[in-house]
Design an enzyme around this catalytic site. Structure first.
Site, mmCIF file in Angstrom:
data_model
loop_
_atom_site.group_PDB
_atom_site.id
_atom_site.type_symbol
_atom_site.label_atom_id
_atom_site.label_comp_id
_atom_site.label_asym_id
_atom_site.label_seq_id
_atom_site.Cartn_x
_atom_site.Cartn_y
_atom_site.Cartn_z
ATOM 1 N N ASP A 102 -1.217 7.380 11.092
ATOM 2 C CA ASP A 102 -0.178 7.213 12.117
ATOM 3 C C ASP A 102 -0.248 8.263 13.195
ATOM 4 O OD1 ASP A 102 1.072 5.048 11.385
ATOM 5 O OD2 ASP A 102 2.788 6.026 10.445
ATOM 6 N N ASP A 118 0.977 17.057 14.534
ATOM 7 C CA ASP A 118 1.518 16.935 13.182
ATOM 8 C C ASP A 118 0.412 16.700 12.155
ATOM 9 O OD1 ASP A 118 3.649 17.125 11.453
ATOM 10 O OD2 ASP A 118 4.097 14.981 11.517
ATOM 11 N N VAL A 162 3.999 -0.866 4.112
ATOM 12 C CA VAL A 162 2.641 -1.193 4.538
ATOM 13 C C VAL A 162 1.998 -2.068 3.460
ATOM 14 C CG1 VAL A 162 0.413 -0.245 5.268
ATOM 15 C CG2 VAL A 162 2.510 1.056 5.690
ATOM 16 N N THR A 208 7.898 21.186 5.455
ATOM 17 C CA THR A 208 7.608 20.593 6.754
ATOM 18 C C THR A 208 7.272 21.663 7.807
ATOM 19 O OG1 THR A 208 9.953 20.576 7.178
ATOM 20 C CG2 THR A 208 8.983 18.501 6.450
ATOM 21 N N LEU A 234 0.829 -1.211 0.000
ATOM 22 C CA LEU A 234 0.000 0.000 0.000
ATOM 23 C C LEU A 234 0.862 1.259 0.000
ATOM 24 C CD1 LEU A 234 -2.643 -1.076 2.678
ATOM 25 C CD2 LEU A 234 -3.030 -0.810 0.218
ATOM 26 N N GLY A 235 2.070 1.122 0.479
ATOM 27 C CA GLY A 235 2.945 2.290 0.520
ATOM 28 C C GLY A 235 4.199 2.006 1.308
ATOM 29 N N LYS A 253 -1.417 17.302 8.932
ATOM 30 C CA LYS A 253 -1.189 17.794 7.570
ATOM 31 C C LYS A 253 -1.707 16.724 6.611
ATOM 32 C CE LYS A 253 3.632 16.364 7.955
ATOM 33 N NZ LYS A 253 5.021 16.777 7.986
ATOM 34 N N ASN A 291 -0.513 13.086 6.570
ATOM 35 C CA ASN A 291 -0.790 12.165 7.681
ATOM 36 C C ASN A 291 -2.256 11.756 7.740
ATOM 37 O OD1 ASN A 291 1.855 12.224 8.435
ATOM 38 N ND2 ASN A 291 1.599 13.884 9.906
HETATM 39 P P1 AMP Z 1 3.490 5.432 6.597
HETATM 40 O O1 AMP Z 1 4.702 4.635 6.927
HETATM 41 O O2 AMP Z 1 2.471 5.427 7.681
HETATM 42 O O3 AMP Z 1 3.817 6.804 6.047
HETATM 43 O O4 AMP Z 1 2.764 4.641 5.412
HETATM 44 C C1 AMP Z 1 3.290 4.614 4.111
HETATM 45 C C2 AMP Z 1 2.147 4.617 3.127
HETATM 46 O O5 AMP Z 1 1.373 3.425 3.253
HETATM 47 C C3 AMP Z 1 1.145 5.731 3.307
HETATM 48 O O6 AMP Z 1 1.552 6.897 2.657
HETATM 49 C C4 AMP Z 1 -0.113 5.154 2.688
HETATM 50 O O7 AMP Z 1 -0.079 5.266 1.285
HETATM 51 C C5 AMP Z 1 -0.003 3.689 3.035
HETATM 52 N N1 AMP Z 1 -0.760 3.370 4.253
HETATM 53 C C6 AMP Z 1 -0.317 3.451 5.527
HETATM 54 N N2 AMP Z 1 -1.257 3.056 6.401
HETATM 55 C C7 AMP Z 1 -2.337 2.702 5.658
HETATM 56 C C8 AMP Z 1 -3.655 2.220 5.974
HETATM 57 N N3 AMP Z 1 -4.018 2.025 7.239
HETATM 58 N N4 AMP Z 1 -4.514 1.988 4.960
HETATM 59 C C9 AMP Z 1 -4.148 2.203 3.678
HETATM 60 N N5 AMP Z 1 -2.922 2.661 3.313
HETATM 61 C C10 AMP Z 1 -2.024 2.907 4.285
#
Ligand code: AMP
Length: 305
Positions: free
Chosen positions: A171, A153, A44, A189, A36-37, A155, A158
């Site tokens: 998060d 934080d 994720v 930022t 997902l990312g 924005k 997030n």
């Molecule tokens: P993060 O490490 O939280 O920045 O997550 C990286 C990327 O994963 C985010 O920018 C989202 O695209 C995706 N992501 C994180 N958490 C979720 C979630 N609960 N549901 C769907 N996509 C998520």
């Protein structure tokens, strides 16, 4: 980091409606789907439990990277905070587990993806969409503040979008210590920092009020109000709360933003007042009406086929 950080255990057991009903989970209990990312410390993935097919997102964090980033204690604290939050506009942290190399966070899946991406694609949101998001974020933050949790934080980076198009705070606070590189500019930022933080004064939960003022502006305009080439210019604009509106931003939205972007933190309107603000109320109703009409049209078109 030890294999068993102290916080891991207690909160998971207390969390209800989790995909694990008793017993410690491992990654073998999940079917892992598409990525997902990617974040600073791991990736994720979409996942579902093998038993019960419960959909979720699993964030995989590498202990070695957490340690070299010096953020392992921060992670523990954020896990503790997020696992106790249960609100429709906050991503749930259902549970977590670990093995020798990695920590796995089992999160609520947000099918709508990243708010930041939506905003980039659409350039800016319509007034009803922005107003509805403002209601949702005010409600989520009001819940947090009642629990003495300040986000600090807020924005678009997030925020995620849920299955019914609703805003979800992702998060929780963790991103403070894992700055994303989604914004390339140095001052990017800094855009959401309130004057009291820019000048290094003590701050309160009113930092989140300033941030949602910036957010509302960015939703409607497509860029934050204090964005400048030079970081020093951004700082001085924030300190003086100096910004201008493009012509298309209407009176009601201006009224709300001007009551949030107030230098004196004590004079910002409260989250409950944001929820009841006349522009937020009327935009929320407009958006809900539009959603209802869309639903009826879809149902009618299905009937006609
Ligand atoms: P993060 O490490 O939280 O920045 O997550 C990286 C990327 O994963 C985010 O920018 C989202 O695209 C995706 N992501 C994180 N958490 C979720 C979630 N609960 N549901 C769907 N996509 C998520």
């Amino acid at each position: 980091m030890e294999n068993k950080p102290p916080v891991l255990g207690s909160a998971a057991e207390k969390t209800r409606n989790t995909p694990n009903k008793g017993g410690k989970l491992s990654i073998k209990d999940f079917e892992i789907g598409r990525p997902l990312g990617k974040g600073k410390f791991g990736s994720v993935y979409l996942a579902r439990t093998k038993m019960g097919h419960f959909h979720c997102a699993i964030k995989v964090l590498f202990k070695s990277q957490l340690i070299s980033g010096g953020v392992e204690h921060q992670l523990e604290r954020e896990i503790e905070i997020q696992s106790h939050l249960n609100h429709p506009n906050i991503i749930r942290l259902y549970t977590y587990f670990w093995d020798t190399k990695k920590i796995y966070l089992v999160l609520e899946y947000a099918p709508g993806g990243e708010m930041y991406k939506q905003l980039t694609t659409q350039k800016r949101f319509s007034e009803p969409t922005a107003g509805k998001y403002m209601y949702e974020i005010a409600d989520a933050l009001s819940y947090c503040h009642r629990k003495n949790v300040i986000h600090r934080d807020i924005k678009p980076e997030n925020l995620l979008i849920g299955s019914r198009g609703e805003l979800k705070i992702g998060d929780f606070g963790w991103s403070v210590h894992a700055p994303s590189n989604k914004r390339q500019t140095m001052c990017g930022t800094m855009d959401y920092l309130p004057p009291e933080m820019v000048v290094g004064q003590a701050h309160s939960d009113a930092v989140d009020l300033w941030a949602i003022g910036v957010l509302c502006y960015e939703f409607l305009v497509g860029k934050p109000p204090f964005e400048h080439e030079q970081q020093t210019e951004t700082y001085s604009a924030i300190k003086a709360a100096r910004f201008t509106y493009p012509d298309h931003v209407k009176k009601g939205a201006r009224d709300l933003i001007s009551k949030l972007l107030v230098i004196d933190a004590k004079k910002r309107i409260s989250l409950e007042e944001v929820k009841k603000h006349y522009w937020v109320e009327s935009m929320l109703q407009a958006r809900l009406r539009a959603e209802e009409e869309e639903k009826n049209m879809r149902a009618a078109s299905l009937r006609n086929h």
